[in-house]
Design an enzyme around this catalytic site. Sequence first.
Site, PDB file in Angstrom:
ATOM      1  N   ASP A   1       0.846  -1.198   0.000  1.00  0.00           N
ATOM      2  CA  ASP A   1       0.000   0.000   0.000  1.00  0.00           C
ATOM      3  C   ASP A   1       0.886   1.256   0.000  1.00  0.00           C
ATOM      4  OD1 ASP A   1      -2.422   1.342   0.007  1.00  0.00           O
ATOM      5  OD2 ASP A   1      -2.726   1.171   2.160  1.00  0.00           O
TER       6      ASP A   1
ATOM      7  N   HIS B   1      -4.375   3.255  -6.974  1.00  0.00           N
ATOM      8  CA  HIS B   1      -5.532   2.919  -6.143  1.00  0.00           C
ATOM      9  C   HIS B   1      -6.801   2.725  -6.974  1.00  0.00           C
ATOM     10  CE1 HIS B   1      -3.176   3.408  -2.494  1.00  0.00           C
ATOM     11  NE2 HIS B   1      -4.190   2.869  -1.846  1.00  0.00           N
TER      12      HIS B   1
ATOM     13  N   HIS C   1      -6.534  -0.752  -8.251  1.00  0.00           N
ATOM     14  CA  HIS C   1      -6.907  -1.629  -7.128  1.00  0.00           C
ATOM     15  C   HIS C   1      -8.425  -1.744  -7.040  1.00  0.00           C
ATOM     16  CE1 HIS C   1      -8.747  -1.828  -3.148  1.00  0.00           C
ATOM     17  NE2 HIS C   1      -7.898  -2.800  -2.913  1.00  0.00           N
TER      18      HIS C   1
ATOM     19  N   HIS D   1      -5.643  -5.637   0.446  1.00  0.00           N
ATOM     20  CA  HIS D   1      -5.635  -4.336  -0.228  1.00  0.00           C
ATOM     21  C   HIS D   1      -4.228  -3.999  -0.757  1.00  0.00           C
ATOM     22  CE1 HIS D   1      -6.462   0.014  -0.750  1.00  0.00           C
ATOM     23  NE2 HIS D   1      -5.314   0.211  -0.129  1.00  0.00           N
TER      24      HIS D   1
END
Length: 362
Positions: free
Chosen positions: A171, A254, A257, A271
Amino acid sequence: MSMIQALNAPSKYVQGVGALQVAEKYIGNFGSEALIIADPFVLNTAQTLLAKGLGKIKYRIERFGGECSKPEIERLKTIAVNEGVDLIIGFGGGKTLDTAKAVAYYAMLPVAILPTIASTDAPCSALAVVYKETGEFEEYLLLPKNPEIVLVDTRIIANAPARFLVAGMGDALATKFEAEASSTRHLPAMSGGIATASALALANLCYDTLIEYGLTAKTAVQRQVVTPAVERIVEANTLLSGLGFESGGLAAAHAIHNGLTVLEETHRYFHGEKVAFSTIVQLVMENRPTDVIFEVVDFCRSVGLPTTLNELGLEGIDEQKLRKVAEAATAENETIHNMPFPVDAQMVYDAILAADALGMLD
């Protein structure tokens, strides 16, 4: 175009071995009766660890339902209001902490965030990522302020499986590249203003810390020990990445993602694992120098983050499904449109396959 800069941060950040044992010292100013929202995994730990650390603070512990969804937020808010508490405490992983932040916001109460894993940069932000009850990404809930306090006990982080710490590195890996892309266009970040020089410096420090200490920290946590490298990586995953993304800006990684979450097969991956692969996709889209891309790919391999679709459970995925990911990643309000050039679903589709091919190279 506004050129107002903004930097968001929690009021207080506390980190170290045994921090939970002295939690009252740091949290006591914010309230005397707390509703603790605890991850099911750490429910028993919560009883023993917090009983001592919270001292005179009265509390009741409520089990988190597992998804940061609107019904779960509403359920816990009702309990908080009915119990008449004056403080919300989140104890657990990213979804638990995001839920605690949202509950505190709707109940108009201060919130203390106590992460038990360092798997995302959620703890410090004025943001909750809301999912549907089925697990797909629904929306970003932007909150008017950051948590009153984030308190991280590194002994607890080191006792959790190393995969959590590694996912946090995934992340955090995106922070520098997304902040650079977003700030190129002077777009407002989630802080409500354009990136400050300090936010970009923190995003850079975050990346440099990962490259320098990531592997040694992972190795230490596999033995459940805390070393200076572990402290540095916990700070990078939690504080540097949190401030860097929120005040530096999000971009393609992101959004990709979020696109990946439309595929059921990816739901068992964390995540940060999906963000790590999505970061490589962003670097391909930006046509970054080969050595930059391979520094990231090699780092991912060294700590065990996915660099291919196979490693995200998408072995032999058909074109139609992958196009769904690309469509979702480029949805109207997605952060991918913060990139310094126009992006469409075809570009994302191509970059995913190119990144996958790079990840397969020996």
